[in-house]
Design an enzyme around this catalytic site. Structure first.
Site, PDB file in Angstrom:
ATOM      1  N   VAL A  26      38.694   0.478 -22.672  1.00  0.00           N
ATOM      2  CA  VAL A  26      37.943  -0.665 -23.180  1.00  0.00           C
ATOM      3  C   VAL A  26      36.473  -0.301 -23.119  1.00  0.00           C
ATOM      4  CG1 VAL A  26      39.626  -2.449 -22.630  1.00  0.00           C
ATOM      5  CG2 VAL A  26      37.978  -1.744 -20.901  1.00  0.00           C
ATOM      6  N   SER A  27      35.661  -0.945 -23.985  1.00  0.00           N
ATOM      7  CA  SER A  27      34.258  -0.559 -24.112  1.00  0.00           C
ATOM      8  C   SER A  27      33.384  -1.127 -23.009  1.00  0.00           C
ATOM      9  CB  SER A  27      33.724  -0.994 -25.484  1.00  0.00           C
ATOM     10  OG  SER A  27      34.467  -0.384 -26.515  1.00  0.00           O
ATOM     11  N   THR A  28      33.723  -2.300 -22.482  1.00  0.00           N
ATOM     12  CA  THR A  28      32.901  -2.935 -21.461  1.00  0.00           C
ATOM     13  C   THR A  28      33.773  -3.403 -20.307  1.00  0.00           C
ATOM     14  OG1 THR A  28      33.087  -5.163 -22.384  1.00  0.00           O
ATOM     15  CG2 THR A  28      31.329  -3.759 -23.255  1.00  0.00           C
ATOM     16  N   GLN A  31      35.938  -6.564 -20.813  1.00  0.00           N
ATOM     17  CA  GLN A  31      37.189  -6.516 -21.554  1.00  0.00           C
ATOM     18  C   GLN A  31      38.342  -6.154 -20.621  1.00  0.00           C
ATOM     19  OE1 GLN A  31      35.913  -3.655 -24.577  1.00  0.00           O
ATOM     20  NE2 GLN A  31      36.025  -5.277 -26.114  1.00  0.00           N
ATOM     21  N   SER A  54      32.215   3.013 -23.346  1.00  0.00           N
ATOM     22  CA  SER A  54      32.117   3.079 -24.796  1.00  0.00           C
ATOM     23  C   SER A  54      32.699   4.401 -25.278  1.00  0.00           C
ATOM     24  CB  SER A  54      30.652   2.966 -25.223  1.00  0.00           C
ATOM     25  OG  SER A  54      30.496   3.337 -26.569  1.00  0.00           O
TER      26      SER A  54
END
Length: 225
Positions: A26-28, A31, A54
């Site tokens: 997941v990017s952050t 999430q 990211s």
């Protein structure tokens, strides 16, 4: 050269005796990985590595751990292609590296499985398209540069100071109350930039003043023979 390296459509791994290893990202931190983890577990993955970074971040530690953990005969499984690669080129490089090691690759969302003939064919089409696009970009860039040169355009980074700014800096430098620092600040450049575009300053303000006076003096008259 191993048999699967000279035949692009040869089955890899030739015999699937290894484990299914999952990778999720997941990017952050906000999430959640739950959905990806559930999909990988349902797919039969015995080990799952996860990153919360990211895709543009090269330091995906868990991905590198997953790649190091995989052995010949294993298959790397991801929820979707965008979870693995930062770009199509990055994705192709990773999967090509797995193939050389005799490791399969599966993306659940796209139903892409390089352990099957159809999946291998689709992935090689991806690779060919990526190379074709790269060559078009390089060709277009070179043609654009050639056209710009033909028009006499200046290529590269624009100068830090315009001719007008250089003239203004020289004018300000003739006044003793103006320091190089204050002039640089007023023009929005650094001290080093002032020294670069007014090279006489490297010898000090006195050398600059002498050079300025010399430049303003009329050329000596030639005596008549």
């Amino acid at each position: 050269m191993t048999p699967h390296e000279d035949d692009l459509l040869a089955p890899v791994p030739a015999i699937r005796t290894g484990a299914l290893v999952g990778y999720a990202r997941v990017s952050t931190k906000a999430q959640l990985l739950d959905r990806q983890m559930r999909a990988l577990t349902d797919a039969g993955c015995s080990r799952i590595f996860t990153d919360k970074k990211s895709g543009k971040n090269a330091e995906r530690e868990e991905l590198w751990k997953a790649l190091d953990y995989l052995r010949e005969g294993d298959t790397l499984v991801v929820p979707s292609l965008d979870r693995l690669g930062r770009s199509i080129q990055d994705l192709i490089a990773i999967v090509a590296g797995l193939r050389k090691r005799g490791i399969g690759f599966t993306s659940l969302h796209e139903a892409l499985d390089t352990t099957t003939p159809g999946g291998r064919l689709v992935f090689h089409v991806f690779a060919a398209l990526a190379e074709f696009i790269r060559e078009l970009i390089v060709q277009g860039t070179n043609e654009g540069l050639d056209a710009a040169r033909a028009r006499g355009a200046r290529l590269g980074r624009p100068p830090a100071m315009t001719d007008e700014q250089i003239r203004h800096a020289r004018d300000l430098l003739t006044r003793p109350e103006n320091t190089v620092t204050s002039i640089a600040r007023s023009l929005g450049v650094s001290r080093n930039t002032i020294y670069k575009y007014v090279p006489e300053l490297k010898g000090g303000r006195i050398a600059f003043a002498e050079a300025t006076i010399a430049a303003e003096l009329p050329p000596p008259a030639h005596s008549a023979v």
